[in-house]
Design a protein around this motif. Structure first.
Motif, PDB file in Angstrom:
ATOM      1  N   SER A   1      -0.109   6.138  12.121  1.00 32.61           N
ATOM      2  CA  SER A   1       0.662   4.988  11.638  1.00 32.61           C
ATOM      3  C   SER A   1      -0.003   4.325  10.434  1.00 32.61           C
ATOM      4  CB  SER A   1       0.835   3.969  12.770  1.00 32.61           C
ATOM      5  OG  SER A   1      -0.425   3.489  13.209  1.00 32.61           O
ATOM      6  N   LYS A   2      -1.308   4.515  10.284  1.00 33.64           N
ATOM      7  CA  LYS A   2      -2.030   3.919   9.165  1.00 33.64           C
ATOM      8  C   LYS A   2      -2.246   4.909   8.022  1.00 33.64           C
ATOM      9  CE  LYS A   2      -2.505   0.092  11.420  1.00 33.64           C
ATOM     10  NZ  LYS A   2      -1.713  -1.088  11.033  1.00 33.64           N
ATOM     11  N   THR A   3      -1.843   6.135   8.214  1.00 31.78           N
ATOM     12  CA  THR A   3      -2.015   7.159   7.182  1.00 31.78           C
ATOM     13  C   THR A   3      -0.920   7.039   6.146  1.00 31.78           C
ATOM     14  OG1 THR A   3      -3.062   8.671   8.752  1.00 31.78           O
ATOM     15  CG2 THR A   3      -2.124   9.640   6.747  1.00 31.78           C
ATOM     16  N   LEU A   4      -1.321   6.919   4.887  1.00 27.66           N
ATOM     17  CA  LEU A   4      -0.361   6.832   3.790  1.00 27.66           C
ATOM     18  C   LEU A   4      -0.209   8.168   3.076  1.00 27.66           C
ATOM     19  CD1 LEU A   4      -1.444   3.404   2.243  1.00 27.66           C
ATOM     20  CD2 LEU A   4       0.325   3.839   3.952  1.00 27.66           C
ATOM     21  N   ILE A   5      -1.335   8.869   2.902  1.00 25.27           N
ATOM     22  CA  ILE A   5      -1.305  10.187   2.248  1.00 25.27           C
ATOM     23  C   ILE A   5      -2.144  11.122   3.118  1.00 25.27           C
ATOM     24  CG2 ILE A   5      -1.716  11.482   0.135  1.00 25.27           C
ATOM     25  CD1 ILE A   5      -1.865   8.801  -1.354  1.00 25.27           C
ATOM     26  N   THR A   6      -1.552  12.186   3.635  1.00 24.35           N
ATOM     27  CA  THR A   6      -2.266  13.107   4.515  1.00 24.35           C
ATOM     28  C   THR A   6      -3.272  13.926   3.719  1.00 24.35           C
ATOM     29  OG1 THR A   6      -0.650  14.863   4.213  1.00 24.35           O
ATOM     30  CG2 THR A   6      -0.212  13.271   5.976  1.00 24.35           C
ATOM     31  N   PRO A   7      -4.249  14.531   4.385  1.00 28.39           N
ATOM     32  CA  PRO A   7      -5.206  15.392   3.677  1.00 28.39           C
ATOM     33  C   PRO A   7      -4.524  16.500   2.888  1.00 28.39           C
ATOM     34  CG  PRO A   7      -5.993  14.887   5.875  1.00 28.39           C
ATOM     35  CD  PRO A   7      -4.621  14.342   5.806  1.00 28.39           C
ATOM     36  N   ALA A   8      -3.551  17.143   3.517  1.00 30.30           N
ATOM     37  CA  ALA A   8      -2.854  18.231   2.829  1.00 30.30           C
ATOM     38  C   ALA A   8      -2.122  17.713   1.594  1.00 30.30           C
ATOM     39  CB  ALA A   8      -1.866  18.901   3.795  1.00 30.30           C
ATOM     40  N   ARG A   9      -1.559  16.538   1.717  1.00 29.43           N
ATOM     41  CA  ARG A   9      -0.858  15.948   0.581  1.00 29.43           C
ATOM     42  C   ARG A   9      -1.843  15.576  -0.532  1.00 29.43           C
ATOM     43  NH1 ARG A   9       3.579  15.783  -2.484  1.00 29.43           N
ATOM     44  NH2 ARG A   9       4.007  13.696  -3.321  1.00 29.43           N
ATOM     45  N   CYS A  10      -3.016  15.091  -0.143  1.00 28.19           N
ATOM     46  CA  CYS A  10      -4.050  14.764  -1.129  1.00 28.19           C
ATOM     47  C   CYS A  10      -4.436  16.002  -1.934  1.00 28.19           C
ATOM     48  CB  CYS A  10      -5.282  14.193  -0.427  1.00 28.19           C
ATOM     49  SG  CYS A  10      -5.087  12.471   0.087  1.00 28.19           S
ATOM     50  N   LYS A  11      -4.564  17.107  -1.216  1.00 30.59           N
ATOM     51  CA  LYS A  11      -4.938  18.348  -1.894  1.00 30.59           C
ATOM     52  C   LYS A  11      -3.878  18.748  -2.925  1.00 30.59           C
ATOM     53  CE  LYS A  11      -6.335  23.118  -0.948  1.00 30.59           C
ATOM     54  NZ  LYS A  11      -6.583  24.122   0.109  1.00 30.59           N
ATOM     55  N   LEU A  12      -2.604  18.635  -2.528  1.00 24.95           N
ATOM     56  CA  LEU A  12      -1.515  18.982  -3.432  1.00 24.95           C
ATOM     57  C   LEU A  12      -1.478  18.030  -4.632  1.00 24.95           C
ATOM     58  CD1 LEU A  12       1.029  20.609  -4.096  1.00 24.95           C
ATOM     59  CD2 LEU A  12       2.327  19.048  -2.627  1.00 24.95           C
ATOM     60  N   LEU A  13      -1.644  16.744  -4.357  1.00 25.18           N
ATOM     61  CA  LEU A  13      -1.644  15.753  -5.447  1.00 25.18           C
ATOM     62  C   LEU A  13      -2.798  16.009  -6.416  1.00 25.18           C
ATOM     63  CD1 LEU A  13      -0.799  12.488  -3.444  1.00 25.18           C
ATOM     64  CD2 LEU A  13       0.645  13.580  -5.165  1.00 25.18           C
ATOM     65  N   TRP A  14      -3.955  16.367  -5.847  1.00 29.07           N
ATOM     66  CA  TRP A  14      -5.115  16.632  -6.716  1.00 29.07           C
ATOM     67  C   TRP A  14      -4.860  17.840  -7.610  1.00 29.07           C
ATOM     68  CZ3 TRP A  14      -8.937  13.840  -8.312  1.00 29.07           C
ATOM     69  CH2 TRP A  14     -10.018  14.439  -8.975  1.00 29.07           C
ATOM     70  N   LYS A  15      -4.228  18.809  -7.044  1.00 27.66           N
ATOM     71  CA  LYS A  15      -3.906  20.000  -7.837  1.00 27.66           C
ATOM     72  C   LYS A  15      -2.966  19.629  -8.979  1.00 27.66           C
ATOM     73  CE  LYS A  15      -2.047  24.690  -7.404  1.00 27.66           C
ATOM     74  NZ  LYS A  15      -1.454  25.670  -6.462  1.00 27.66           N
ATOM     75  N   GLN A  16      -1.959  18.793  -8.659  1.00 25.25           N
ATOM     76  CA  GLN A  16      -1.027  18.351  -9.697  1.00 25.25           C
ATOM     77  C   GLN A  16      -1.755  17.488 -10.738  1.00 25.25           C
ATOM     78  OE1 GLN A  16       1.921  16.352  -7.357  1.00 25.25           O
ATOM     79  NE2 GLN A  16       3.059  18.234  -6.863  1.00 25.25           N
ATOM     80  N   PHE A  17      -2.658  16.645 -10.254  1.00 23.43           N
ATOM     81  CA  PHE A  17      -3.417  15.774 -11.156  1.00 23.43           C
ATOM     82  C   PHE A  17      -4.276  16.590 -12.110  1.00 23.43           C
ATOM     83  CE2 PHE A  17      -7.669  13.884 -11.741  1.00 23.43           C
ATOM     84  CZ  PHE A  17      -7.340  12.825 -12.582  1.00 23.43           C
TER      85      PHE A  17
ATOM     86  N   ALA B   1       0.833  -1.205   0.000  1.00 22.11           N
ATOM     87  CA  ALA B   1       0.000   0.000   0.000  1.00 22.11           C
ATOM     88  C   ALA B   1       0.867   1.254   0.000  1.00 22.11           C
ATOM     89  CB  ALA B   1      -0.929  -0.018   1.216  1.00 22.11           C
ATOM     90  N   ARG B   2       1.928   1.234   0.791  1.00 16.80           N
ATOM     91  CA  ARG B   2       2.818   2.408   0.831  1.00 16.80           C
ATOM     92  C   ARG B   2       3.532   2.589  -0.512  1.00 16.80           C
ATOM     93  NH1 ARG B   2       3.166   4.524   5.798  1.00 16.80           N
ATOM     94  NH2 ARG B   2       2.515   3.202   7.551  1.00 16.80           N
ATOM     95  N   GLU B   3       3.933   1.461  -1.080  1.00  9.46           N
ATOM     96  CA  GLU B   3       4.578   1.544  -2.401  1.00  9.46           C
ATOM     97  C   GLU B   3       3.644   2.160  -3.427  1.00  9.46           C
ATOM     98  OE1 GLU B   3       5.702  -1.546  -5.925  1.00  9.46           O
ATOM     99  OE2 GLU B   3       5.955  -2.249  -3.865  1.00  9.46           O
ATOM    100  N   ARG B   4       2.388   1.676  -3.492  1.00 13.03           N
ATOM    101  CA  ARG B   4       1.424   2.202  -4.450  1.00 13.03           C
ATOM    102  C   ARG B   4       1.053   3.641  -4.126  1.00 13.03           C
ATOM    103  NH1 ARG B   4       2.855  -0.493  -8.251  1.00 13.03           N
ATOM    104  NH2 ARG B   4       2.067  -2.565  -8.622  1.00 13.03           N
ATOM    105  N   ALA B   5       0.985   3.957  -2.850  1.00  9.57           N
ATOM    106  CA  ALA B   5       0.663   5.335  -2.455  1.00  9.57           C
ATOM    107  C   ALA B   5       1.741   6.295  -2.939  1.00  9.57           C
ATOM    108  CB  ALA B   5       0.513   5.431  -0.929  1.00  9.57           C
TER     109      ALA B   5
END
Length: 699
Positions: free
Chosen positions: A633-649, A533-537
């Motif tokens: 410990s179970k978080t792979l992508i933080t909310p803030a990171r999701c927002k940044l990734l979405w912007k890049q996407f 999961a971490r690899e794919r994340a």
């Protein structure tokens, strides 16, 4: 009184045992002893008659005691006890020269004065020099053993013992190194101390609490005079600052102040003279002691030089041969001693035979221990070979360990029994315990290796079973992704645990250890999923783009006809990509309930304004590093990171949408132009027909 240079001397006690009170008082005044306080030392010497005691003292302390004239034969020179002050030595050092022991002038049975003077010397001296011939080391009489036995015993009863240094001076040293002679002297003194009856208060008191023992050796004065003088000059340095810390008597106790020395010495001599219990062994006992020791020493030397003993040492690996040969050799040695000592005093003969037996056993004990060690090593090697063979033959681990251990410990016990020496009562349990420890350590090592192999094998099976399927589930990313993964991991873990548990049954592990190993397998399965999961994340942006590219296409064919609703298609593709992002955002192996997808949808897909009035501030749900209800410990992508990734996407996919719209618009224009051309052509075709018809009518 004799005054020559700095040396001052007087006869302290005459040959009849009379204490020279006036002479001592004059001596004390002459040397100004009372002014010394505690800063003075008393040195005395005892030893056989004509052994060079006075000569040694004169060279050592520059005194002027009367010396024997060797050309007039050996006879008594010093009678009674003489006292002198050492010259040029700090602190003030009083030197006492005692009448020699074993003199024919007093007779062999009249030894009372010897005992009394020796006890007096021990009682008043800080340092007692014991003069002895090198060739007489080990002999009772010559080495003053009986004398020391008596004075030790009586001194402890008559006086409060003080810390005294016994300096054994070995005269006429032979080629035998001092380091070989010294242990014998120390051992003799220790044995004397151990065997002396003591008051209850001192039953367990060690020799070192009352005596310091030092040993030195000197060459022959008559044969090697210059070498003797050089050695004495070195020895003289020992007496400088003798009472200082680290000196010969730096730790002395019970020191009498100099002003009380005269009274103290008189009182001690009085107590010694009045004591009736001082006695030495009878003459025949002494002869028996000396002769039996000589016989025992001869037999011991013969034993050590015997060729059989050498061959035994070389054949240590033959346990049975060793035990039988050594037992036979010891028995022959003791029998030889009995034959030669049969007519001597029975108690002395038995005592010396026991000592000889103990020495022989101590001599062979290291070799016996080497035999045990060799038997243990051989047995351990055989055990390892048999154990490996049993395991390779498919025998259950615990059964193989149990059977091999019992078999080879029994083999060791037999080897020990064959190597045992008959007269020795040595315990072989320590060697047996060492073998058991080594066997247990080897079994534990092999067990750990086998368990490690099993664990690796089942972990590898889990890797194969889970890795590919988990990757597929994560990349498909739908509403059932984590549910499917949980079901998958449960199934594969159950299969692995069942197989692993069966494999562990042959090791007889305790329940706690077994449970820990099974838990490790379960944890490993979860670890595989989390790692994937971490690899794919870490590649989620590329995966989202790939999913978008796959889904953002015309409904029919590969061309944008212009009739498609690109915004709707874009919305669906983005929604699917957001689904992938929400699945990758956290690990859900414990059926956690979360609102990650809803939060992302509201924040990133819902374009409707959440505020109807400009005065209301909108709260950004993604301005955080944690998800509600999800541990870090179970978080792979933080909310803030999701927002940044979405912007890049969005940035990466915007051009795809733009190109699609441009293609759609181009297709629409082309259709319109085609329709226009077709209409014009139709129109032109219609006009030409009418003209032809009109011409025909006119004709």
């Amino acid at each position: 009184m004799d005054n020559s240079g700095e040396c001052c001397s007087t006869q302290l006690i005459d040959g009849d045992g009379v204490f020279n009170v006036d002479g001592l008082e004059n001596f004390i005044k002459e040397v100004k002893l009372r002014e010394c306080g505690l800063s003075y030392a008393v040195v005395s010497i005892m030893g056989p008659q004509s052994s060079g005691k006075s000569t040694l003292l004169n060279h050592l302390f520059r005194t002027n005691f009367r010396e024997m004239d060797a050309f007039k034969g050996r006879s008594q020179t010093t009678k009674g006890i003489w006292l002198a002050k050492g010259a040029d030595i700090e602190p003030c050092t009083l030197v006492m020269d005692l009448e020699g022991t074993g003199g024919r002038e007093r007779g062999e049975d009249n030894t009372a004065f010897e005992k009394q003077s020796a006890l007096f010397a021990l009682a008043v001296s800080d340092i007692v020099l014991i003069n002895m011939w090198c060739h007489d080391i080990g002999r009772e009489r010559a080495a003053n053993k009986p004398l020391l036995k008596t004075v030790f015993q009586v001194m402890m009863r008559l006086f409060s013992p003080r810390k005294t240094t016994l300096l054994f001076v070995i005269r006429d040293k032979t080629r035998t190194p001092l380091e070989n002679l010294e242990p014998v002297v120390r051992e003799d003194v220790q044995k004397i101390w151990d065997n002396v009856p003591k008051p209850q208060a001192h039953k367990e008191t060690p020799l070192s609490e009352f005596f310091n023992v030092e040993v030195t050796a000197l060459s022959s004065y008559e044969e090697k005079e210059e070498q003797f003088k050089e050695q004495v000059a070195i020895l003289r340095q020992w007496f400088f600052h003798s009472i200082a810390p680290g000196g010969l008597v730096g730790d002395r106790t019970g020191v009498v102040p100099a002003s009380g020395f005269s009274f103290s010495a008189q009182q001690m001599w009085k107590d010694i003279k009045e004591n009736k219990d001082l006695h030495l062994p009878a003459h025949e006992v002494m002869v028996a002691t000396v002769r039996c020791e000589e016989i025992a020493h001869q037999k011991y030397s013969s034993f050590t030089e015997n060729e059989d003993w050498g061959s035994i040492e070389e054949a240590l690996h033959l346990g049975p041969v060793f035990g039988k040969k050594v037992s036979s050799s010891i028995e022959a040695c003791l029998s030889g001693y009995d034959s030669e000592a049969v007519y001597f005093d029975e108690s002395v003969r038995s005592s010396k035979q026991k000592q000889l037996e103990e020495k022989l056993l101590q001599l062979v004990k290291p070799a016996f221990q080497s035999v045990l060690e060799h038997i243990g090593c051989e047995t351990l090697d055989k055990f390892k070979e048999a154990f490996d063979k049993a395991l390779n033959g498919g025998k259950q681990f615990s059964m193989a360990a149990h059977d091999c251990t019992q078999s080879y410990v029994a083999l060791f016990d037999k080897g020990c029994a064959d190597a045992v020496i008959e007269k020795a009562k040595w315990d072989t349990s320590r060697a047996r315990e060492k073998l058991r420890h080594d066997i247990d350590a080897h079994v534990a090592s092999v067990c750990a290796a086998k368990l490690s192999e099993l664990t690796k094998a089942y972990k590898a099976k889990l890797n194969v079973a889970l890795s590919g399927q988990v990757e597929t589930h994560l990349e498909e990313a739908d509403n059932e992704t984590w549910s499917d993964i949980r079901e998958l991991i449960s199934h594969e873990t159950r299969l692995a645990v069942t197989g692993f548990s069966g494999a562990l049954s042959g090791f007889e592990l305790d329940e706690q250890r077994k449970e820990n190993m099974l838990s490790a397998i379960k944890d490993h399965a979860r670890g595989i999923v989390e790692a994937k999961a971490r690899e794919r994340a870490g590649r989620v942006l590329a995966l989202m783009k790939a999913r978008f590219t796959t889904l953002f296409r015309p409904d029919a064919g590969s061309m944008w006809t212009g009739r498609e609703d690109i915004e709707e298609i874009n919305k669906r593709a983005r929604s699917a990509s957001l689904k992938l992002l929400s699945v990758m955002a956290a690990v859900r192996l414990d059926d956690e309930r979360d609102n990650i997808e809803k939060t992302l949808s509201v924040a990133l897909l819902d374009t409707r304004s959440t505020a109807t009035d400009g005065s209301i501030t909108t709260v950004d749900p993604l301005a955080s590093n944690t998800w509600e209800g999800i541990p870090s410990s179970k978080t792979l992508i933080t909310p803030a990171r999701c927002k940044l990734l979405w912007k890049q996407f969005v940035g990466k996919t915007r051009r795809i949408v733009t190109l699609a719209k441009s293609a759609q618009e181009a297709n629409r224009r082309e259709r319109r132009e085609r329709r226009l051309r077709d209409g014009m052509l139709l129109a032109l075709t219609g006009a030409s027909g009418l003209a032809d018809l009109g011409g025909a009518v006119l004709r």
